[in-house]
Design a protein around this motif. Structure first.
Motif, mmCIF file in Angstrom:
data_model
loop_
_atom_site.group_PDB
_atom_site.id
_atom_site.type_symbol
_atom_site.label_atom_id
_atom_site.label_comp_id
_atom_site.label_asym_id
_atom_site.label_seq_id
_atom_site.Cartn_x
_atom_site.Cartn_y
_atom_site.Cartn_z
ATOM 1 N N MET A 1 -12.911 -54.714 -41.183
ATOM 2 C CA MET A 1 -14.493 -54.500 -40.757
ATOM 3 C C MET A 1 -14.398 -55.290 -39.301
ATOM 4 S SD MET A 1 -16.142 -52.577 -42.480
ATOM 5 C CE MET A 1 -17.394 -52.861 -41.851
ATOM 6 N N LYS A 2 -14.734 -55.001 -38.278
ATOM 7 C CA LYS A 2 -15.213 -55.593 -37.015
ATOM 8 C C LYS A 2 -16.420 -56.396 -37.237
ATOM 9 C CE LYS A 2 -12.263 -52.686 -34.050
ATOM 10 N NZ LYS A 2 -12.605 -51.750 -32.851
ATOM 11 N N LYS A 3 -16.659 -57.360 -36.366
ATOM 12 C CA LYS A 3 -17.820 -58.138 -36.484
ATOM 13 C C LYS A 3 -18.267 -58.628 -34.645
ATOM 14 C CE LYS A 3 -16.487 -61.069 -40.326
ATOM 15 N NZ LYS A 3 -16.091 -62.510 -40.844
ATOM 16 N N THR A 4 -19.399 -58.339 -34.395
ATOM 17 C CA THR A 4 -19.963 -58.489 -33.237
ATOM 18 C C THR A 4 -19.947 -59.975 -32.894
ATOM 19 O OG1 THR A 4 -22.470 -58.749 -33.564
ATOM 20 C CG2 THR A 4 -21.407 -56.518 -33.444
ATOM 21 N N PRO A 5 -20.084 -60.471 -31.719
ATOM 22 C CA PRO A 5 -20.236 -61.982 -31.462
ATOM 23 C C PRO A 5 -21.518 -62.560 -32.141
ATOM 24 C CG PRO A 5 -19.972 -60.591 -29.373
ATOM 25 C CD PRO A 5 -20.097 -59.665 -30.380
ATOM 26 N N LEU A 6 -22.503 -61.793 -32.489
ATOM 27 C CA LEU A 6 -23.919 -62.178 -33.097
ATOM 28 C C LEU A 6 -23.526 -62.426 -34.640
ATOM 29 C CD1 LEU A 6 -26.315 -60.053 -31.017
ATOM 30 C CD2 LEU A 6 -25.734 -62.806 -30.728
ATOM 31 N N TYR A 7 -22.571 -62.119 -35.218
ATOM 32 C CA TYR A 7 -22.255 -61.983 -36.708
ATOM 33 C C TYR A 7 -22.778 -63.423 -37.448
ATOM 34 C CZ TYR A 7 -20.436 -61.704 -41.228
ATOM 35 O OH TYR A 7 -20.000 -61.738 -42.737
ATOM 36 N N GLU A 8 -22.606 -64.440 -37.104
ATOM 37 C CA GLU A 8 -23.098 -65.439 -37.625
ATOM 38 C C GLU A 8 -24.654 -65.848 -37.435
ATOM 39 O OE1 GLU A 8 -21.281 -67.231 -39.641
ATOM 40 O OE2 GLU A 8 -19.261 -66.346 -39.343
ATOM 41 N N ALA A 9 -25.111 -65.528 -36.212
ATOM 42 C CA ALA A 9 -26.599 -65.511 -36.048
ATOM 43 C C ALA A 9 -27.224 -64.495 -37.080
ATOM 44 C CB ALA A 9 -26.741 -65.205 -34.540
ATOM 45 N N HIS A 10 -26.739 -63.328 -37.071
ATOM 46 C CA HIS A 10 -27.393 -62.548 -38.001
ATOM 47 C C HIS A 10 -27.446 -63.065 -39.451
ATOM 48 C CE1 HIS A 10 -27.245 -59.633 -34.983
ATOM 49 N NE2 HIS A 10 -26.065 -59.095 -35.239
ATOM 50 N N LEU A 11 -26.506 -63.785 -39.961
ATOM 51 C CA LEU A 11 -26.333 -64.442 -41.165
ATOM 52 C C LEU A 11 -27.540 -65.511 -41.327
ATOM 53 C CD1 LEU A 11 -22.666 -64.503 -42.070
ATOM 54 C CD2 LEU A 11 -24.260 -62.743 -42.670
ATOM 55 N N ARG A 12 -27.402 -66.203 -40.447
ATOM 56 C CA ARG A 12 -28.428 -67.304 -40.388
ATOM 57 C C ARG A 12 -29.993 -66.914 -40.236
ATOM 58 N NH1 ARG A 12 -25.014 -69.247 -36.106
ATOM 59 N NH2 ARG A 12 -26.684 -69.095 -34.615
ATOM 60 N N VAL A 18 -24.542 -54.270 -43.030
ATOM 61 C CA VAL A 18 -23.875 -53.161 -43.726
ATOM 62 C C VAL A 18 -22.786 -52.859 -43.010
ATOM 63 C CG1 VAL A 18 -26.045 -52.258 -44.838
ATOM 64 C CG2 VAL A 18 -25.520 -51.653 -42.543
ATOM 65 N N ASP A 19 -21.934 -51.692 -43.293
ATOM 66 C CA ASP A 19 -20.908 -51.157 -42.477
ATOM 67 C C ASP A 19 -21.476 -50.146 -41.687
ATOM 68 O OD1 ASP A 19 -18.784 -49.913 -41.591
ATOM 69 O OD2 ASP A 19 -17.876 -49.138 -43.311
ATOM 70 N N PHE A 20 -21.269 -50.149 -40.440
ATOM 71 C CA PHE A 20 -21.734 -49.002 -39.389
ATOM 72 C C PHE A 20 -20.522 -48.698 -38.322
ATOM 73 C CE2 PHE A 20 -23.823 -47.140 -35.783
ATOM 74 C CZ PHE A 20 -24.361 -45.958 -36.342
ATOM 75 N N ALA A 21 -20.070 -47.658 -38.346
ATOM 76 C CA ALA A 21 -18.919 -47.285 -37.280
ATOM 77 C C ALA A 21 -17.826 -48.274 -37.450
ATOM 78 C CB ALA A 21 -19.573 -47.053 -36.015
ATOM 79 N N GLY A 22 -17.685 -48.970 -38.627
ATOM 80 C CA GLY A 22 -16.401 -49.944 -38.949
ATOM 81 C C GLY A 22 -16.838 -51.203 -38.318
ATOM 82 N N TYR A 23 -18.114 -51.670 -38.102
ATOM 83 C CA TYR A 23 -18.714 -52.765 -37.747
ATOM 84 C C TYR A 23 -19.557 -53.495 -38.873
ATOM 85 C CZ TYR A 23 -17.158 -52.694 -32.897
ATOM 86 O OH TYR A 23 -16.236 -52.835 -31.769
#
Length: 349
Positions: A1-12, A18-23
């Protein structure tokens, strides 16, 4: 699964991922309806860094794009953008795209995340007959979408550039919250707004600055319900490799006066179905539900859901050419009356 540069910010921020197009992307932070209405009434910000970005450069870049896309790229002046599609040899749709002209011989093409590899291979094969360079810039590009009636005033507080002078489909460089960005007055919600192309390391500071300035973080759920309300297509649903775009509400994008890949096949194909909008009298339609007329199946739902503005179930659906209502949508075994609706379901801003 790929993560965008904002992944940690989203969690905070408490996002449900969810999985969308492999992200891994946020479906929602609070509720889909709340985020949807925030975009319609004020401003919301989406992480769309999963989208693909290709750079097209060279002395034959325009000639290549004229052949590879159905819209007239020749009408694009530097600093302007247009919606378009990539056709295949059969007159179907490889992908729907947005094309930005950055310079005299340089263009930026934004493609759907699930189609990045397919689109790149398709374009590379077509490019062999042209003096043109293709570069996949997806991994080094982050993308935010700030949308809503207050998007311009909110963004104005974070940049020295006069945004009031920028029109829909303008693309231009700017500083946002002290970070370099390329802005485009484009979006996928039917509202006014801007898409912000950034270096990955600048994405989180700019995203958080927008949130602090009053933009509500919004996820994929609201993004889908917003585009559905204004009747925008989602590739893989309304548009596919087999879809003739001339049989859809987006036939306007096909410029028949120019040559493009698959033109003859596209023009020769009869429209056996047409895409329509439906508003239900009860129940929520979903993809794949059958559309009925006179008790027999005459079509199928491509996208459906709940409209927070209309407070009704709405759907995009293909129905047989010539089929006459009244229509029903089969929702969990029950035939629910469905009225034809012009698109968009709610006015574009």
């Amino acid at each position: 699964m790929k993560k965008t540069p904002l992944y940690e910010a989203h969690l905070r921020l408490g996002a449900r991922m969810v999985d969308f197009a492999g992200y891994l992307l946020p479906l929602q932070y609070t509720s889909i309806v709340e985020e949807h209405l925030a975009v319609r009434r004020a401003a919301g910000v989406f992480d769309v860094s999963h989208m693909g970005e290709f750079l097209v450069r060279g002395e034959e870049a325009l000639a290549f794009l004229q052949w590879a896309t159905v819209n007239d790229a020749g009408k694009l002046k530097v600093g302007r953008a247009q919606y378009s599609m990539l056709p295949n040899e059969r007159g179907g749709v490889v992908d729907d795209i947005y094309l930005y002209r950055l310079g005299e011989e340089e263009y930026l093409m934004v493609v759907n995340a699930a189609n990045i590899a397919k689109d790149l291979a398709h374009l590379q094969a077509l490019a062999k007959g042209f003096r043109v360079e293709l570069e996949d810039a997806s991994e080094r590009t982050a993308l935010l979408a700030l949308q809503g009636p207050k998007a311009a005033s909110l963004l104005q507080g974070l940049t020295d550039l006069d945004l009031s002078q920028k029109r829909k489909n303008d693309v231009f460089p700017a500083q946002v919250a002290g970070r370099p960005a390329r802005l485009a007055r484009t979006g996928y919600t039917g509202e006014d707004g801007f898409e912000l192309f950034l270096a990955p390391e600048d994405a989180e500071p700019v995203f958080l600055a927008l949130v602090e300035a009053g933009a509500k973080p919004a996820g994929l759920g609201a993004r889908d319900s917003l585009r559905l309300e204004v009747g925008f297509p989602l590739y893989g649903h309304e548009l596919t490799e087999e879809t003739n775009p001339l049989c859809t509400p987006w036939a306007w994008v096909v410029k028949k006066e120019k040559a493009f890949l698959g033109k003859e096949a596209m023009l020769a194909r009869a429209c056996r179905e047409r895409l329509v909008g439906l508003v239900l009298e009860g129940g929520i339609p979903r993809e794949g539900y059958r559309v009925l007329s006179g008790g027999r199946p005459v079509g199928w739902v491509t996208s459906g859901g709940y409209s927070p503005l209309l407070q009704r179930g709405i759907a995009l659906a293909y129905v047989e050419e010539g089929a006459e209502g009244p229509f029903q949508v089969e929702v969990r075994g029950r035939a629910v009356p469905a009225a034809l609706s012009p698109l968009p379901f709610v006015p574009l801003k």
